[in-house]
Write a protein that holds these residues in place. Structure first.
Motif, PDB file in Angstrom:
ATOM      1  N   GLY A  31    -165.009 -97.391   4.023  1.00 33.26           N
ATOM      2  CA  GLY A  31    -165.102 -97.498   5.466  1.00 33.26           C
ATOM      3  C   GLY A  31    -165.650 -96.222   6.082  1.00 33.26           C
ATOM      4  O   GLY A  31    -165.393 -95.115   5.596  1.00 33.26           O
ATOM      5  N   ILE A  32    -166.448 -96.368   7.132  1.00 34.62           N
ATOM      6  CA  ILE A  32    -167.031 -95.214   7.824  1.00 34.62           C
ATOM      7  C   ILE A  32    -166.286 -94.994   9.138  1.00 34.62           C
ATOM      8  O   ILE A  32    -166.076 -95.937   9.902  1.00 34.62           O
ATOM      9  CB  ILE A  32    -168.525 -95.422   8.104  1.00 34.62           C
ATOM     10  N   VAL A  33    -165.882 -93.767   9.384  1.00 39.35           N
ATOM     11  CA  VAL A  33    -165.223 -93.424  10.635  1.00 39.35           C
ATOM     12  C   VAL A  33    -166.049 -92.395  11.389  1.00 39.35           C
ATOM     13  O   VAL A  33    -166.727 -91.558  10.799  1.00 39.35           O
ATOM     14  CB  VAL A  33    -163.792 -92.874  10.416  1.00 39.35           C
ATOM     15  N   VAL A  34    -165.996 -92.486  12.704  1.00 36.32           N
ATOM     16  CA  VAL A  34    -166.566 -91.484  13.592  1.00 36.32           C
ATOM     17  C   VAL A  34    -165.409 -90.694  14.176  1.00 36.32           C
ATOM     18  O   VAL A  34    -164.388 -91.269  14.557  1.00 36.32           O
ATOM     19  CB  VAL A  34    -167.395 -92.150  14.705  1.00 36.32           C
ATOM     20  N   ALA A  35    -165.535 -89.390  14.219  1.00 39.63           N
ATOM     21  CA  ALA A  35    -164.454 -88.545  14.733  1.00 39.63           C
ATOM     22  C   ALA A  35    -164.994 -87.559  15.753  1.00 39.63           C
ATOM     23  O   ALA A  35    -166.008 -86.899  15.517  1.00 39.63           O
ATOM     24  CB  ALA A  35    -163.770 -87.801  13.591  1.00 39.63           C
ATOM     25  N   ASP A  36    -164.315 -87.493  16.897  1.00 37.37           N
ATOM     26  CA  ASP A  36    -164.635 -86.505  17.925  1.00 37.37           C
ATOM     27  C   ASP A  36    -163.365 -86.241  18.728  1.00 37.37           C
ATOM     28  O   ASP A  36    -162.263 -86.546  18.262  1.00 37.37           O
ATOM     29  CB  ASP A  36    -165.792 -86.968  18.805  1.00 37.37           C
ATOM     30  N   GLU A  37    -163.493 -85.699  19.917  1.00 37.79           N
ATOM     31  CA  GLU A  37    -162.307 -85.322  20.688  1.00 37.79           C
ATOM     32  C   GLU A  37    -161.454 -86.514  21.098  1.00 37.79           C
ATOM     33  O   GLU A  37    -160.251 -86.375  21.324  1.00 37.79           O
ATOM     34  CB  GLU A  37    -162.720 -84.529  21.938  1.00 37.79           C
ATOM     35  N   THR A  38    -162.046 -87.687  21.198  1.00 39.58           N
ATOM     36  CA  THR A  38    -161.299 -88.852  21.680  1.00 39.58           C
ATOM     37  C   THR A  38    -161.111 -89.945  20.634  1.00 39.58           C
ATOM     38  O   THR A  38    -160.214 -90.770  20.770  1.00 39.58           O
ATOM     39  CB  THR A  38    -162.003 -89.466  22.908  1.00 39.58           C
ATOM     40  N   THR A  39    -161.929 -89.975  19.624  1.00 41.92           N
ATOM     41  CA  THR A  39    -161.831 -90.986  18.575  1.00 41.92           C
ATOM     42  C   THR A  39    -161.430 -90.310  17.271  1.00 41.92           C
ATOM     43  O   THR A  39    -162.119 -89.394  16.811  1.00 41.92           O
ATOM     44  CB  THR A  39    -163.179 -91.717  18.382  1.00 41.92           C
ATOM     45  N   ASN A  40    -160.324 -90.762  16.686  1.00 43.76           N
ATOM     46  CA  ASN A  40    -159.819 -90.144  15.457  1.00 43.76           C
ATOM     47  C   ASN A  40    -159.738 -88.622  15.612  1.00 43.76           C
ATOM     48  O   ASN A  40    -160.227 -87.855  14.784  1.00 43.76           O
ATOM     49  CB  ASN A  40    -160.702 -90.521  14.268  1.00 43.76           C
ATOM     50  N   SER A  41    -159.117 -88.210  16.696  1.00 48.65           N
ATOM     51  CA  SER A  41    -159.068 -86.781  17.032  1.00 48.65           C
ATOM     52  C   SER A  41    -158.302 -85.976  15.999  1.00 48.65           C
ATOM     53  O   SER A  41    -158.556 -84.773  15.844  1.00 48.65           O
ATOM     54  CB  SER A  41    -158.427 -86.586  18.411  1.00 48.65           C
ATOM     55  N   ASP A  42    -157.357 -86.603  15.292  1.00 49.21           N
ATOM     56  CA  ASP A  42    -156.638 -85.873  14.248  1.00 49.21           C
ATOM     57  C   ASP A  42    -157.566 -85.506  13.100  1.00 49.21           C
ATOM     58  O   ASP A  42    -157.553 -84.377  12.590  1.00 49.21           O
ATOM     59  CB  ASP A  42    -155.431 -86.670  13.750  1.00 49.21           C
ATOM     60  N   LEU A  43    -158.416 -86.458  12.696  1.00 51.54           N
ATOM     61  CA  LEU A  43    -159.384 -86.171  11.637  1.00 51.54           C
ATOM     62  C   LEU A  43    -160.407 -85.151  12.106  1.00 51.54           C
ATOM     63  O   LEU A  43    -160.809 -84.258  11.343  1.00 51.54           O
ATOM     64  CB  LEU A  43    -160.078 -87.466  11.214  1.00 51.54           C
ATOM     65  N   TYR A  44    -160.823 -85.265  13.350  1.00 56.49           N
ATOM     66  CA  TYR A  44    -161.780 -84.316  13.938  1.00 56.49           C
ATOM     67  C   TYR A  44    -161.236 -82.888  13.873  1.00 56.49           C
ATOM     68  O   TYR A  44    -161.946 -81.945  13.521  1.00 56.49           O
ATOM     69  CB  TYR A  44    -162.052 -84.734  15.375  1.00 56.49           C
ATOM     70  N   TRP A  45    -159.950 -82.731  14.184  1.00 58.31           N
ATOM     71  CA  TRP A  45    -159.343 -81.399  14.141  1.00 58.31           C
ATOM     72  C   TRP A  45    -159.234 -80.893  12.711  1.00 58.31           C
ATOM     73  O   TRP A  45    -159.507 -79.724  12.427  1.00 58.31           O
ATOM     74  CB  TRP A  45    -157.947 -81.460  14.787  1.00 58.31           C
ATOM     75  N   CYS A  46    -158.863 -81.751  11.775  1.00 61.95           N
ATOM     76  CA  CYS A  46    -158.560 -81.319  10.408  1.00 61.95           C
ATOM     77  C   CYS A  46    -159.795 -81.002   9.576  1.00 61.95           C
ATOM     78  O   CYS A  46    -159.817 -80.010   8.844  1.00 61.95           O
ATOM     79  CB  CYS A  46    -157.733 -82.393   9.690  1.00 61.95           C
ATOM     80  N   VAL A  47    -160.804 -81.840   9.655  1.00 60.74           N
ATOM     81  CA  VAL A  47    -161.977 -81.658   8.796  1.00 60.74           C
ATOM     82  C   VAL A  47    -162.692 -80.343   9.104  1.00 60.74           C
ATOM     83  O   VAL A  47    -163.220 -79.686   8.202  1.00 60.74           O
ATOM     84  CB  VAL A  47    -162.934 -82.857   8.942  1.00 60.74           C
ATOM     85  N   ARG A  48    -162.668 -79.923  10.353  1.00 62.56           N
ATOM     86  CA  ARG A  48    -163.359 -78.687  10.750  1.00 62.56           C
ATOM     87  C   ARG A  48    -162.491 -77.481  10.372  1.00 62.56           C
ATOM     88  O   ARG A  48    -161.809 -76.886  11.172  1.00 62.56           O
ATOM     89  CB  ARG A  48    -163.646 -78.705  12.248  1.00 62.56           C
ATOM     90  N   GLY A  49    -162.566 -77.131   9.091  1.00 67.35           N
ATOM     91  CA  GLY A  49    -161.767 -76.040   8.532  1.00 67.35           C
ATOM     92  C   GLY A  49    -160.889 -76.488   7.392  1.00 67.35           C
ATOM     93  O   GLY A  49    -160.346 -75.657   6.664  1.00 67.35           O
ATOM     94  N   GLY A  50    -160.764 -77.806   7.200  1.00 72.34           N
ATOM     95  CA  GLY A  50    -159.878 -78.332   6.169  1.00 72.34           C
ATOM     96  C   GLY A  50    -160.453 -78.317   4.777  1.00 72.34           C
ATOM     97  O   GLY A  50    -159.775 -78.709   3.828  1.00 72.34           O
ATOM     98  N   MET A  51    -161.688 -77.926   4.611  1.00 70.04           N
ATOM     99  CA  MET A  51    -162.345 -77.770   3.312  1.00 70.04           C
ATOM    100  C   MET A  51    -162.766 -79.125   2.752  1.00 70.04           C
ATOM    101  O   MET A  51    -162.076 -80.125   2.907  1.00 70.04           O
ATOM    102  CB  MET A  51    -161.421 -77.057   2.318  1.00 70.04           C
ATOM    103  N   GLY A  52    -163.916 -79.160   2.098  1.00 71.82           N
ATOM    104  CA  GLY A  52    -164.425 -80.390   1.516  1.00 71.82           C
ATOM    105  C   GLY A  52    -163.538 -80.920   0.404  1.00 71.82           C
ATOM    106  O   GLY A  52    -162.646 -80.227  -0.098  1.00 71.82           O
ATOM    107  N   SER A  53    -163.793 -82.178   0.036  1.00 76.53           N
ATOM    108  CA  SER A  53    -163.040 -82.866  -1.023  1.00 76.53           C
ATOM    109  C   SER A  53    -161.575 -83.073  -0.661  1.00 76.53           C
ATOM    110  O   SER A  53    -160.725 -83.116  -1.535  1.00 76.53           O
ATOM    111  CB  SER A  53    -163.141 -82.110  -2.355  1.00 76.53           C
ATOM    112  N   ASN A  54    -161.287 -83.202   0.629  1.00 78.72           N
ATOM    113  CA  ASN A  54    -159.920 -83.472   1.048  1.00 78.72           C
ATOM    114  C   ASN A  54    -159.772 -84.777   1.813  1.00 78.72           C
ATOM    115  O   ASN A  54    -158.782 -85.479   1.626  1.00 78.72           O
ATOM    116  CB  ASN A  54    -159.387 -82.319   1.915  1.00 78.72           C
ATOM    117  N   PHE A  55    -160.713 -85.126   2.665  1.00 77.36           N
ATOM    118  CA  PHE A  55    -160.542 -86.269   3.549  1.00 77.36           C
ATOM    119  C   PHE A  55    -161.507 -87.415   3.270  1.00 77.36           C
ATOM    120  O   PHE A  55    -161.164 -88.568   3.470  1.00 77.36           O
ATOM    121  CB  PHE A  55    -160.672 -85.824   5.010  1.00 77.36           C
ATOM    122  N   GLY A  56    -162.714 -87.120   2.845  1.00 76.74           N
ATOM    123  CA  GLY A  56    -163.704 -88.154   2.606  1.00 76.74           C
ATOM    124  C   GLY A  56    -165.064 -87.545   2.346  1.00 76.74           C
ATOM    125  O   GLY A  56    -165.187 -86.342   2.093  1.00 76.74           O
ATOM    126  N   VAL A  57    -166.097 -88.361   2.421  1.00 79.62           N
ATOM    127  CA  VAL A  57    -167.472 -87.920   2.185  1.00 79.62           C
ATOM    128  C   VAL A  57    -168.143 -87.733   3.542  1.00 79.62           C
ATOM    129  O   VAL A  57    -168.343 -88.693   4.294  1.00 79.62           O
ATOM    130  CB  VAL A  57    -168.252 -88.953   1.353  1.00 79.62           C
TER     131      VAL A  57
END
Length: 514
Positions: free
Chosen positions: A200-226
């Motif tokens: 599944g493909i998700v879009v993340a920004d300040e209002t959509t999936n904001s938790d993922l948006y916060w985490c991926v930016r600094g959370g390091m690759g190979s943790n959440f998805g491609v």
């Protein structure tokens, strides 16, 4: 009569050549059959490489040559459906997928012995000049991105190495010459598109999936998805001024003291980006400063005049130009210094300096550098402050309050020199430990690094683990230094540090795989 496309014809030739060669072998050791491989290869647009292919030896190499892995399959994806097919193939045949954009992970996290999903062909760059935005493919190199943005007079903070791609770089933070003015690369992300473990493909920004948006930016690759694409907020830039200063061992401590005390904190300094290094030149340590000023030469000259007035200061470089030109000139072509041999092995470790050092402390560092076991090892310093320090919980990049990221790189050409250099690296980090806060830059991982989770993410680790369990519940893209699943907290325990997120649903732009 309809003719088959050149690309499809080349793929069929590759499939049949591989099958014919394999029929002469005693046995097929892969966890999938030739027919299964052929079916999969016809499903994807990109190139598939397996150990029997003539280009396999090149395809399995990464930037750090000490990581010699032998994947069962490497797939050069060209679009999101290729990635989805890779994930389905991995699930069917019990493969462990790892993502690779440029292969620059200093701990070898972009290669394994199972499956490599190579994203380097997902490298489109679309620019909206009016809105100053760019949508960039996750496998886009900074060589390509900087060249495209330069034509528009636009900019986003980027790294010094042209080969590095945006995907892994952004997820680890992303530091560059202009970060003190515009923030880390991850601070300039408006939105991103990511494929999850189930396709599944998700879009993340300040209002959509904001938790993922916060985490991926600094959370390091190979943790959440491609990571498939990034939408950046860009900045108008014109010509900049670049310069290079250097000092010998005797004069360097005074320069280091002045830089830390007078050239990190202060609003007027934010247009001045610089990076420093200690390298061996003429058998002795020499301290180098490479700076880039977003303005004219006269304004910069006034700002750095106290540094130039220090005893022993040498002006190595001064030039005006676009960022893409200066970044290359300042970091890739400094002054004649010993270059590490081709195919050299390398290891590095990072730490954050959060205390003020005096001249005696800096001299001790330089004295230790004089014991360097070869002429290639170097010390790097990336000063923070400015826009990096101003940000208050904008994302999961936790390293905001330090003076600088301080790291050491060691090289060896012969295997018998490995332990000498590793011991020297460990002794050096022990020497500098009293001045550091125990954290480490996640874009410079080190194999076997102890307590990596807390060093990379600090107080944000609990929030990252909780959000990861939502988007990547089976830890599909794990690496040895990944975010661990959340642990059960005792009753009454304080909540993890970080922002509070609404319980937003996962929004799929395409239906997930069954």
């Amino acid at each position: 009569m309809k003719r088959r496309s050149t690309a499809k014809h080349a793929k069929e030739v590759r499939i049949h050549t591989r099958s014919a060669a394999a029929s002469e072998q005693v046995r097929w050791r892969a966890p999938f059959t030739h027919d299964q491989l052929a079916t999969f290869e016809r499903q994807v647009r990109g190139r598939v490489v397996v150990p029997s292919d003539p280009d396999y030896e090149i395809a399995r190499q990464v930037f750090y040559r000490q990581f010699q892995c032998f994947p069962e399959i490497i797939v050069y994806c060209e679009c999101s459906s290729d990635v989805r097919n890779c994930l389905a193939f991995a699930a069917t045949h019990d493969l462990k997928p790892v993502c690779r954009s440029s292969g620059h992970s200093s701990a070898g996290f972009s290669i394994n012995n199972s499956m490599v999903i190579d994203l380097s062909q997902i490298n489109s760059v679309w620019v909206d000049r009016v809105m100053r935005r760019a949508i960039v493919g996750g496998g886009t190199s900074f060589h390509r991105l900087n060249a495209v943005l330069s034509d528009f007079g636009l900019h986003v903070p980027g790294g010094g190495c042209d080969d590095v791609c945006v995907g892994g770089y952004m997820q680890g933070g992303g530091y560059g010459f202009t970060s003190r003015e515009f923030g880390m690369n991850c601070d300039n992300v408006m939105q991103f598109e990511m494929m999850l473990w189930n396709g599944g493909i998700v879009v993340a920004d300040e209002t959509t999936n904001s938790d993922l948006y916060w985490c991926v930016r600094g959370g390091m690759g190979s943790n959440f998805g491609v990571l498939l694409s990034i939408t950046y907020q860009l900045h108008d830039v014109g010509e900049m001024y670049g310069f290079g200063l250097s000092w010998d061992t005797a004069d360097a401590p005074a320069a280091l003291v002045m830089l830390q005390q007078d050239y990190i904190v202060g609003p007027a300094l934010e247009k001045l980006g610089y990076q420093c290094a200690v390298m061996i030149a003429d058998t002795r340590p020499r301290f180098y400063m490479r700076g880039l000023y977003n303005g004219d030469q006269r304004s910069c000259a006034e700002m750095i005049e106290p540094l130039r007035d220090l005893p022993g200061t040498h002006l190595d470089i001064q030039m005006t130009g676009r960022y893409v030109e200066l970044n290359h000139r300042l970091l890739d072509e400094p002054v004649p210094i010993p270059s590490a041999p081709d195919y050299v092995f390398e290891e590095k470790q990072s730490g954050y300096i959060d205390k003020t050092l005096d001249a005696k402390d800096w001299k001790a560092m330089l004295d230790f550098m004089a014991t360097c076991p070869n002429p290639w090892n170097d010390i790097g310093m990336e000063p923070y402050g400015g826009a990096i320090a101003r940000s208050d919980d904008p994302n999961s990049f936790v390293h905001r309050d330090a003076y600088m990221n301080f790291f050491l790189e060691v090289f060896w050409f012969r295997q018998e020199d490995y332990q000498t250099n590793i011991d020297w690296l460990n002794d050096f980090m022990e020497l500098m430990a009293p001045f550091m806060n125990g954290q480490s830059y996640q874009n410079y991982p080190r194999p076997g690094f102890k307590d990596a989770e807390n060093a990379y993410w600090g107080d944000y680790l609990g929030t990252l683990a909780q959000v990861k369990s939502k988007y990547n519940p089976f830890d599909w893209f794990a690496n040895p230094q990944h975010i661990q699943p959340p642990m059960t907290e005792p009753p009454g325990a304080p909540p993890p540090k970080g922002p509070k997120f609404p319980d937003t649903p996962i929004v799929y732009s395409q239906a997930p795989l069954p």
